[in-house]
Write a protein that holds these residues in place. Sequence first.
Motif, mmCIF file in Angstrom:
data_model
loop_
_atom_site.group_PDB
_atom_site.id
_atom_site.type_symbol
_atom_site.label_atom_id
_atom_site.label_comp_id
_atom_site.label_asym_id
_atom_site.label_seq_id
_atom_site.Cartn_x
_atom_site.Cartn_y
_atom_site.Cartn_z
ATOM 1 N N SER A 1 4.159 0.271 14.463
ATOM 2 C CA SER A 1 5.120 1.229 15.010
ATOM 3 C C SER A 1 5.541 2.256 13.967
ATOM 4 N N THR A 2 5.701 1.825 12.723
ATOM 5 C CA THR A 2 6.065 2.757 11.656
ATOM 6 C C THR A 2 4.927 3.724 11.384
ATOM 7 N N CYS A 3 3.709 3.236 11.460
ATOM 8 C CA CYS A 3 2.541 4.107 11.321
ATOM 9 C C CYS A 3 2.577 5.190 12.394
ATOM 10 N N MET A 4 2.891 4.800 13.632
ATOM 11 C CA MET A 4 2.964 5.772 14.731
ATOM 12 C C MET A 4 4.141 6.723 14.534
ATOM 13 N N TYR A 5 5.263 6.200 14.035
ATOM 14 C CA TYR A 5 6.449 7.030 13.817
ATOM 15 C C TYR A 5 6.140 8.143 12.819
ATOM 16 N N ASN B 1 -1.335 7.557 17.816
ATOM 17 C CA ASN B 1 -1.743 6.180 18.073
ATOM 18 C C ASN B 1 -3.036 5.962 17.302
ATOM 19 N N PRO B 2 -3.022 5.169 16.230
ATOM 20 C CA PRO B 2 -4.212 5.064 15.381
ATOM 21 C C PRO B 2 -5.431 4.503 16.108
ATOM 22 N N TYR B 3 -5.224 3.783 17.210
ATOM 23 C CA TYR B 3 -6.340 3.169 17.922
ATOM 24 C C TYR B 3 -7.035 4.120 18.887
ATOM 25 N N THR B 4 -6.319 5.156 19.313
ATOM 26 C CA THR B 4 -6.910 6.105 20.254
ATOM 27 C C THR B 4 -6.994 7.517 19.691
ATOM 28 N N GLY B 5 -6.242 7.791 18.630
ATOM 29 C CA GLY B 5 -6.183 9.140 18.099
ATOM 30 C C GLY B 5 -5.280 10.049 18.920
ATOM 31 N N GLU B 6 -4.652 9.477 19.951
ATOM 32 C CA GLU B 6 -3.798 10.245 20.853
ATOM 33 C C GLU B 6 -2.494 10.652 20.169
ATOM 34 N N LYS B 7 -2.102 11.900 20.372
ATOM 35 C CA LYS B 7 -0.820 12.401 19.868
ATOM 36 C C LYS B 7 0.298 11.813 20.704
ATOM 37 N N PHE C 1 0.845 -1.193 0.000
ATOM 38 C CA PHE C 1 0.000 0.000 0.000
ATOM 39 C C PHE C 1 0.880 1.242 0.000
ATOM 40 N N VAL C 2 0.260 2.418 -0.029
ATOM 41 C CA VAL C 2 1.012 3.650 0.198
ATOM 42 C C VAL C 2 1.716 3.502 1.539
ATOM 43 N N HIS C 3 3.014 3.745 1.565
ATOM 44 C CA HIS C 3 3.782 3.467 2.769
ATOM 45 C C HIS C 3 4.812 4.562 3.034
ATOM 46 N N TYR C 4 5.221 4.631 4.309
ATOM 47 C CA TYR C 4 6.275 5.564 4.689
ATOM 48 C C TYR C 4 7.620 4.885 4.508
ATOM 49 N N ASP C 5 8.526 5.603 3.826
ATOM 50 C CA ASP C 5 9.877 5.093 3.595
ATOM 51 C C ASP C 5 10.847 5.908 4.448
ATOM 52 N N TYR C 6 11.414 5.252 5.444
ATOM 53 C CA TYR C 6 12.286 5.918 6.409
ATOM 54 C C TYR C 6 13.533 6.490 5.753
ATOM 55 N N TRP C 7 14.071 5.785 4.783
ATOM 56 C CA TRP C 7 15.371 6.161 4.223
ATOM 57 C C TRP C 7 15.273 7.397 3.335
ATOM 58 N N SER C 8 14.128 7.669 2.745
ATOM 59 C CA SER C 8 13.940 8.908 1.990
ATOM 60 C C SER C 8 13.116 9.917 2.790
ATOM 61 N N ASP C 9 12.584 9.456 3.944
ATOM 62 C CA ASP C 9 11.749 10.268 4.827
ATOM 63 C C ASP C 9 10.555 10.863 4.084
ATOM 64 N N LYS C 10 9.890 10.013 3.323
ATOM 65 C CA LYS C 10 8.678 10.470 2.641
ATOM 66 C C LYS C 10 7.780 9.281 2.310
ATOM 67 N N LEU C 11 6.571 9.591 1.911
ATOM 68 C CA LEU C 11 5.633 8.553 1.498
ATOM 69 C C LEU C 11 5.978 8.075 0.094
ATOM 70 N N ARG C 12 5.703 6.804 -0.155
ATOM 71 C CA ARG C 12 5.879 6.249 -1.492
ATOM 72 C C ARG C 12 4.590 5.549 -1.909
ATOM 73 N N LYS C 13 4.383 5.494 -3.206
ATOM 74 C CA LYS C 13 3.207 4.821 -3.753
ATOM 75 C C LYS C 13 3.335 3.309 -3.572
ATOM 76 N N PRO C 14 2.245 2.564 -3.756
ATOM 77 C CA PRO C 14 2.345 1.101 -3.699
ATOM 78 C C PRO C 14 3.428 0.592 -4.639
ATOM 79 N N ILE C 15 4.208 -0.370 -4.182
ATOM 80 C CA ILE C 15 5.362 -0.836 -4.945
ATOM 81 C C ILE C 15 4.947 -1.470 -6.267
ATOM 82 N N LEU C 16 3.739 -1.964 -6.347
ATOM 83 C CA LEU C 16 3.252 -2.536 -7.610
ATOM 84 C C LEU C 16 3.205 -1.473 -8.701
#
Length: 630
Positions: free
Chosen positions: A531-535, A540-546, A146-161
């Motif tokens: 954890s990457t989603c939270m990073y 926290n996606p389950y609580t919406g807490e910052k 899916f659309v994912h965060y790439d740590y090494w470029s510090d940005k979002l990337r499109k689905p790898i497909l």
Amino acid sequence: MAKYQMIPTNREEMRQRGWDELDFLFITGDAYVDHPSFAHAIITRVLESRGFRVGIVAQPDWKNPDSIALMGKPSLGVLVSAGNLDSMLSNYTAAKKKRKKDRYSPGGEGGKRPDRATIVYCNMARKLWKDVPIIIGGIEASLRRFVHYDYWSDKLRKPILMDSKADLLVWGMGEKTIVQIAQKLQKGIPITEIRDVRGTCYIFKDLKDIESFVEIPSWEEIQHDKKAFARAYLLTEPELDPLTGRPIVQRVGDRYLVQNPPQFPLSEEELDEIYELPYTRKAHPSYDPLGGVPALEEVQFSITAHRGCFGSCSFCALSAHQGRIIQKRSDTSILKEAELLTRMEGFKGYIHDVGGPTANFHERACKIQDKGSSCKNRQCTWPSCCQKLRKSNDNYMKLLRKVRSIPGVKKVFVRSGIRYDYIMAENNRSFLEELCEHHVSGQLKVAPEHVSARVLNLMRKPPKEVFLKFKKLYEEVNSSLGKKQFLVPYLISSHPGSTLEDAIELAEFLRDIRYHPEQVQDFIPTPGTLSTCMYYSEINPYTGEKIFVAKTAKEKAMQRALLQWRNPKNYNIVKEALLKAGRRDLIGRGKKCLIREDTRDEEKHKKGPTKHKTNPKNKNLDGKKRKKKR
């Protein structure tokens, strides 16, 4: 041990089999090791067992597309995998520095695979053969689907497909999936019409033929809203169940990434068949002059007993990739492999491991998992062990007894990780006693990861009190056995949610238990994990807490240094961190202090330990030559 042929890697090896053409070409970022711990070995052997002609090109020269054409154009398709690790994780450290070593390469030499290997290899194949289907798989493709965060470029990337321009993506464990795809291609079904295979993703222009799907936030939404990224993860995780999971779609521009539901778990018979295929269990002989492949040394005399993990740690991709449902082999199959190991060249009587992602998660968690499903809104071990969880290590221990009773086996170690909270939940010390007596090699590695309640909650790990109880029991058991064996805890620094105060709490805990870690793992945000989603989202996606996330190099360095505060090289940064946190009470000469305040001591720490010059001529201070001692 019977002599088996390796999968062909060149024309000469094809000729020896009487082949003039391949059905499938497998391109991998790893060196070719014909062992069932390597995904390329399993997939190619499974296809071979179904009658398909398969060849492997391992670590091709990515600057030369012709390097993948050694065996000609395959008739059915090109299979592409970055290898057993995501190529960016394989190539770079947590500090984003280039790694010099790669244990999956000949001689352990780094630089043998390109960054974003899946995309690079697909481009090579498409340049050579525009009409050949390209199918991507492996952990890199699986976790970047899916659309994912790439740590090494510090940005979002499109689905790898989309970035790879491949035709189909296999996610999760792919044996059953790839066989279904191969059989359809063999029947002449175009790759563009293969849309019904579980465990695959494809690109489509509209959603008119897809029923009962879940749509997650689009590429465009996520780019402008981090909350949308967190919401996408929240919608995706419940659909990983094989029985209840629905198709997931994500719009990217004017097209859709479509994920089919997960592949069904393998039965015991199916898993036995896979691990009993005719692997040579060796690296390709062309690597011998280079020193072989280091990764093989770690697993050559180890046995995979099961797959899957119901632990669901936030930072781990295993639950997403292998699934929560335990899939285990029969004892008969495992014992057959153990006997095979005793006949192998170089075997010295020691089986290094019998396990899986978590060694003592050897049985399915509960009756729900027996039916091939898992709870959508409940984790098996977090925030505490579920009441329906089977809390027994009996069958696993019975298996270990059988393996260690095989003639020629001196010792069976368990090195693939033990969940101590599961042992404590069983409330029966007999498993730990037998483990310590027969299966620990001087030290047992466990993974508390942290001690802060806030951080552990975000990690989906048990409270520190559980670890302390286990530590006490472990010491009691070893004392009663007359053994001096140590407990080695794995720790993660800078996990999302971990503040400077949390890192100091962990440092104080380590001080109190008198443990000084030589190694600490900096958190690396790998694609696809909670954890990457939270990073990335700092939510926290389950609580919406910052939540707080240490992202700067200085913040990460402080947290890491605090866990290794005894190292003289860390003195200045530890002091800076303690002062920043307002913890001057930990600087001084008291028993609870981490570092001293003494200015002369500080200067000594700055310089590091004194280095004494060697005397090459072996002379005393008076210049006279020393006499050799006899």
